[in-house]
Design an enzyme around this catalytic site. Structure first.
Site, short mmCIF file in Angstrom:
data_model
loop_
_atom_site.label_atom_id
_atom_site.label_comp_id
_atom_site.label_asym_id
_atom_site.label_seq_id
_atom_site.Cartn_x
_atom_site.Cartn_y
_atom_site.Cartn_z
N ASP A 30 0.85 -1.19 0.00
CA ASP A 30 0.00 0.00 0.00
C ASP A 30 0.89 1.24 0.00
OD1 ASP A 30 -3.22 0.55 0.95
OD2 ASP A 30 -1.81 2.22 1.08
N ILE A 31 0.52 2.23 -0.81
CA ILE A 31 1.33 3.45 -0.96
C ILE A 31 1.27 4.32 0.31
CG2 ILE A 31 -0.41 5.04 -1.92
CD1 ILE A 31 1.65 5.67 -4.15
N ASN A 87 -12.91 -2.99 2.59
CA ASN A 87 -13.81 -1.85 2.71
C ASN A 87 -14.80 -1.89 1.55
OD1 ASN A 87 -12.59 -0.74 5.02
ND2 ASN A 87 -10.98 0.20 3.80
N GLY A 93 -15.34 3.58 3.77
CA GLY A 93 -14.16 4.31 3.34
C GLY A 93 -13.53 3.76 2.08
N HIS A 100 -10.36 -5.26 -3.03
CA HIS A 100 -9.01 -5.43 -2.48
C HIS A 100 -9.09 -5.82 -1.02
CE1 HIS A 100 -10.20 -1.17 -2.44
NE2 HIS A 100 -9.55 -1.05 -1.28
N HIS A 102 -7.04 -5.67 2.34
CA HIS A 102 -5.90 -5.09 3.05
C HIS A 102 -5.33 -6.16 3.97
CE1 HIS A 102 -6.87 -0.70 2.30
NE2 HIS A 102 -8.09 -1.21 2.13
P1 AMP Z 1 -9.75 1.55 0.27
O1 AMP Z 1 -9.86 2.84 1.05
O2 AMP Z 1 -10.15 0.33 1.04
O3 AMP Z 1 -10.44 1.65 -1.07
O4 AMP Z 1 -8.20 1.33 0.00
C1 AMP Z 1 -7.52 1.85 -1.09
C2 AMP Z 1 -6.06 1.77 -0.74
O5 AMP Z 1 -5.30 1.96 -1.93
C3 AMP Z 1 -5.58 2.83 0.26
O6 AMP Z 1 -5.06 2.18 1.42
C4 AMP Z 1 -4.50 3.58 -0.51
O7 AMP Z 1 -3.43 3.98 0.29
C5 AMP Z 1 -4.09 2.56 -1.56
N1 AMP Z 1 -3.49 3.12 -2.76
C6 AMP Z 1 -3.92 4.16 -3.50
N2 AMP Z 1 -3.13 4.35 -4.56
C7 AMP Z 1 -2.17 3.39 -4.50
C8 AMP Z 1 -1.05 3.05 -5.32
N3 AMP Z 1 -0.75 3.75 -6.44
N4 AMP Z 1 -0.27 2.01 -4.96
C9 AMP Z 1 -0.56 1.31 -3.83
N5 AMP Z 1 -1.60 1.56 -3.03
C10 AMP Z 1 -2.40 2.60 -3.36
#
Ligand code: AMP
Length: 114
Positions: A30-31, A87, A93, A100, A102
């Site tokens: 995760d970024i 989520n 959120g 995905h 987490h």
């Molecule tokens: P959600 O809020 O459950 O939809 O999670 C989306 C996740 O994607 C968040 O934890 C972000 O930090 C992660 N995210 C967004 N852009 C990227 C990216 N380019 N590479 C890796 N993770 C990302």
């Protein structure tokens, strides 16, 4: 339809730190990590969220859950434990409309979640 962010990661159109990949799923860091270890495990099939999955997705979803455990172990999280989070929708959120999981670990988690 335009590709989601995660479809672009699958297609290598944007970079990611990939920790696992096979025919059905891919896992990358995760970024914006919320724990010392924070990885996202996603199906390559663009299922938007768990509530939109259909019975024909049972194989990929079962595979994803098995791989969540395996990836967590590979990341060194098996002994102390880890948390899996999906989520689904605005109240949860959800920010990226591509299913995905987490995988969070490396610190003590609290309950209830925020
Ligand atoms: P959600 O809020 O459950 O939809 O999670 C989306 C996740 O994607 C968040 O934890 C972000 O930090 C992660 N995210 C967004 N852009 C990227 C990216 N380019 N590479 C890796 N993770 C990302």
């Amino acid at each position: 339809m335009s590709k989601t962010l995660f479809e672009k990661i699958i297609a290598r159109e944007i970079p990611a730190q990939i920790v696992y990949e096979d025919d059905l799923v891919i896992a990358f860091r995760d970024i914006n990590p919320q724990a010392p270890t924070h990885v996202l495990l996603i199906p390559k099939k663009p299922i938007s969220r768990i509530a939109e999955a259909t019975p024909e997705d049972h194989k990929v979803l079962g595979h994803l859950m098995l791989k969540a455990g395996e990836v967590a172990e590979k990341l060194g999280l098996k002994q102390n434990g880890f948390r899996l989070v999906f989520n689904n929708g605005a109240d949860a959120g959800e920010a990226v409309p591509h299913l995905h999981c987490h995988i969070l670990g490396g610190r003590k988690m609290t309950w209830p979640p925020g």
